[in-house]
Design an enzyme around this catalytic site. Sequence first.
Site, PDB file in Angstrom:
ATOM      1  N   ARG A   1      39.591  41.087  76.482  1.00 35.62           N
ATOM      2  CA  ARG A   1      40.012  41.174  75.085  1.00 35.62           C
ATOM      3  C   ARG A   1      39.815  42.608  74.633  1.00 35.62           C
ATOM      4  NH1 ARG A   1      43.014  40.458  70.867  1.00 35.62           N
ATOM      5  NH2 ARG A   1      42.200  39.257  69.100  1.00 35.62           N
ATOM      6  N   GLY A   2      40.925  43.299  74.385  1.00 35.27           N
ATOM      7  CA  GLY A   2      40.874  44.729  74.121  1.00 35.27           C
ATOM      8  C   GLY A   2      39.942  45.130  72.998  1.00 35.27           C
ATOM      9  N   ASP A  53      37.362  43.793  71.937  1.00 39.61           N
ATOM     10  CA  ASP A  53      35.946  43.544  72.240  1.00 39.61           C
ATOM     11  C   ASP A  53      35.374  44.552  73.234  1.00 39.61           C
ATOM     12  OD1 ASP A  53      35.939  41.380  70.571  1.00 39.61           O
ATOM     13  OD2 ASP A  53      35.858  39.865  72.149  1.00 39.61           O
ATOM     14  N   THR A  54      36.144  44.859  74.288  1.00 40.94           N
ATOM     15  CA  THR A  54      35.531  45.583  75.413  1.00 40.94           C
ATOM     16  C   THR A  54      36.358  46.722  75.992  1.00 40.94           C
ATOM     17  OG1 THR A  54      36.458  44.104  77.113  1.00 40.94           O
ATOM     18  CG2 THR A  54      34.364  43.431  76.095  1.00 40.94           C
ATOM     19  N   ARG A  55      37.542  46.998  75.442  1.00 45.66           N
ATOM     20  CA  ARG A  55      38.416  47.999  76.068  1.00 45.66           C
ATOM     21  C   ARG A  55      37.716  49.345  76.248  1.00 45.66           C
ATOM     22  NH1 ARG A  55      43.790  48.556  76.718  1.00 45.66           N
ATOM     23  NH2 ARG A  55      44.241  46.769  75.382  1.00 45.66           N
ATOM     24  N   GLU A  93      47.066  34.917  80.334  1.00 48.81           N
ATOM     25  CA  GLU A  93      46.626  35.620  81.545  1.00 48.81           C
ATOM     26  C   GLU A  93      45.696  34.734  82.362  1.00 48.81           C
ATOM     27  OE1 GLU A  93      46.520  40.329  80.094  1.00 48.81           O
ATOM     28  OE2 GLU A  93      44.676  39.242  80.534  1.00 48.81           O
TER      29      GLU A  93
END
Length: 246
Positions: free
Chosen positions: A24-25, A27-29, A90
């Site tokens: 999840r971008g 959150d953690t990208r 995904e």
Amino acid sequence: MSHMAGSSSYNIPQNTHEVFLSFRGEDTRYTFTSHLHASLTRFQIKAYIDYNLVRGDEISTALTRAIEESKLSVVVLSENYANSKWCLDELSKIIECRKNNGQVVVPVFYGIDPTNVRNQTGTYEIAFAKHEKQFRSNMSKVHRWRSALAEVANLAGWSCSVQSMESELVERIGRDVLEKLNHVYVGDIDEEINKYEQLSNLQAMNLMRGSGFNTQLWHELQATNQHIGQLRMKKNVILLRLPRGV
């Protein structure tokens, strides 16, 4: 059958990715996932990471193909992962590839308990309440997402809490991914070696059965044995990727 000895598909990939990263971008990208990607790169593992910040309603054909072509997927399950329909699509595709193609899946529970993922509680429960309203006419999609989350939560993986040393964890995950990839590649090559050894034995028997020396059969046998030697060398190259201490 001699043409078989001229082909091989078990090199370590040079121009494609080996690993797909699902995350999840928001959150953690720029935090955990970027650090994990850097760790994989240090281990010379080619990872596919989607830098597209603007996403549509469905995952793209290119992204679907990227998942299908991966030997292994790392799924970074974070607090808001289930909010994203894209992430859930995904994950559904990744689980499908695990079932159909034997793809290895490594879950990372980033700041979330596996139980919340498995049972869709906490933030995941809130997310699915919204999904069920939006997809009330297509509940099979929602059920597929739920099933994928339950399955990935039951796999052996890694947990990253606020107390974890993230720098150490991404290195350990990188080593784990490398070891799992090597196991896949070595297993593929061992199957190929076994196939060509059977061919070599058959060719040797045919050569001995003849009334005279058969030059063509002899060359075919030499080509097969040479290919077996090449496969064993490739296996050794793959094993050399393992760092000391793994």
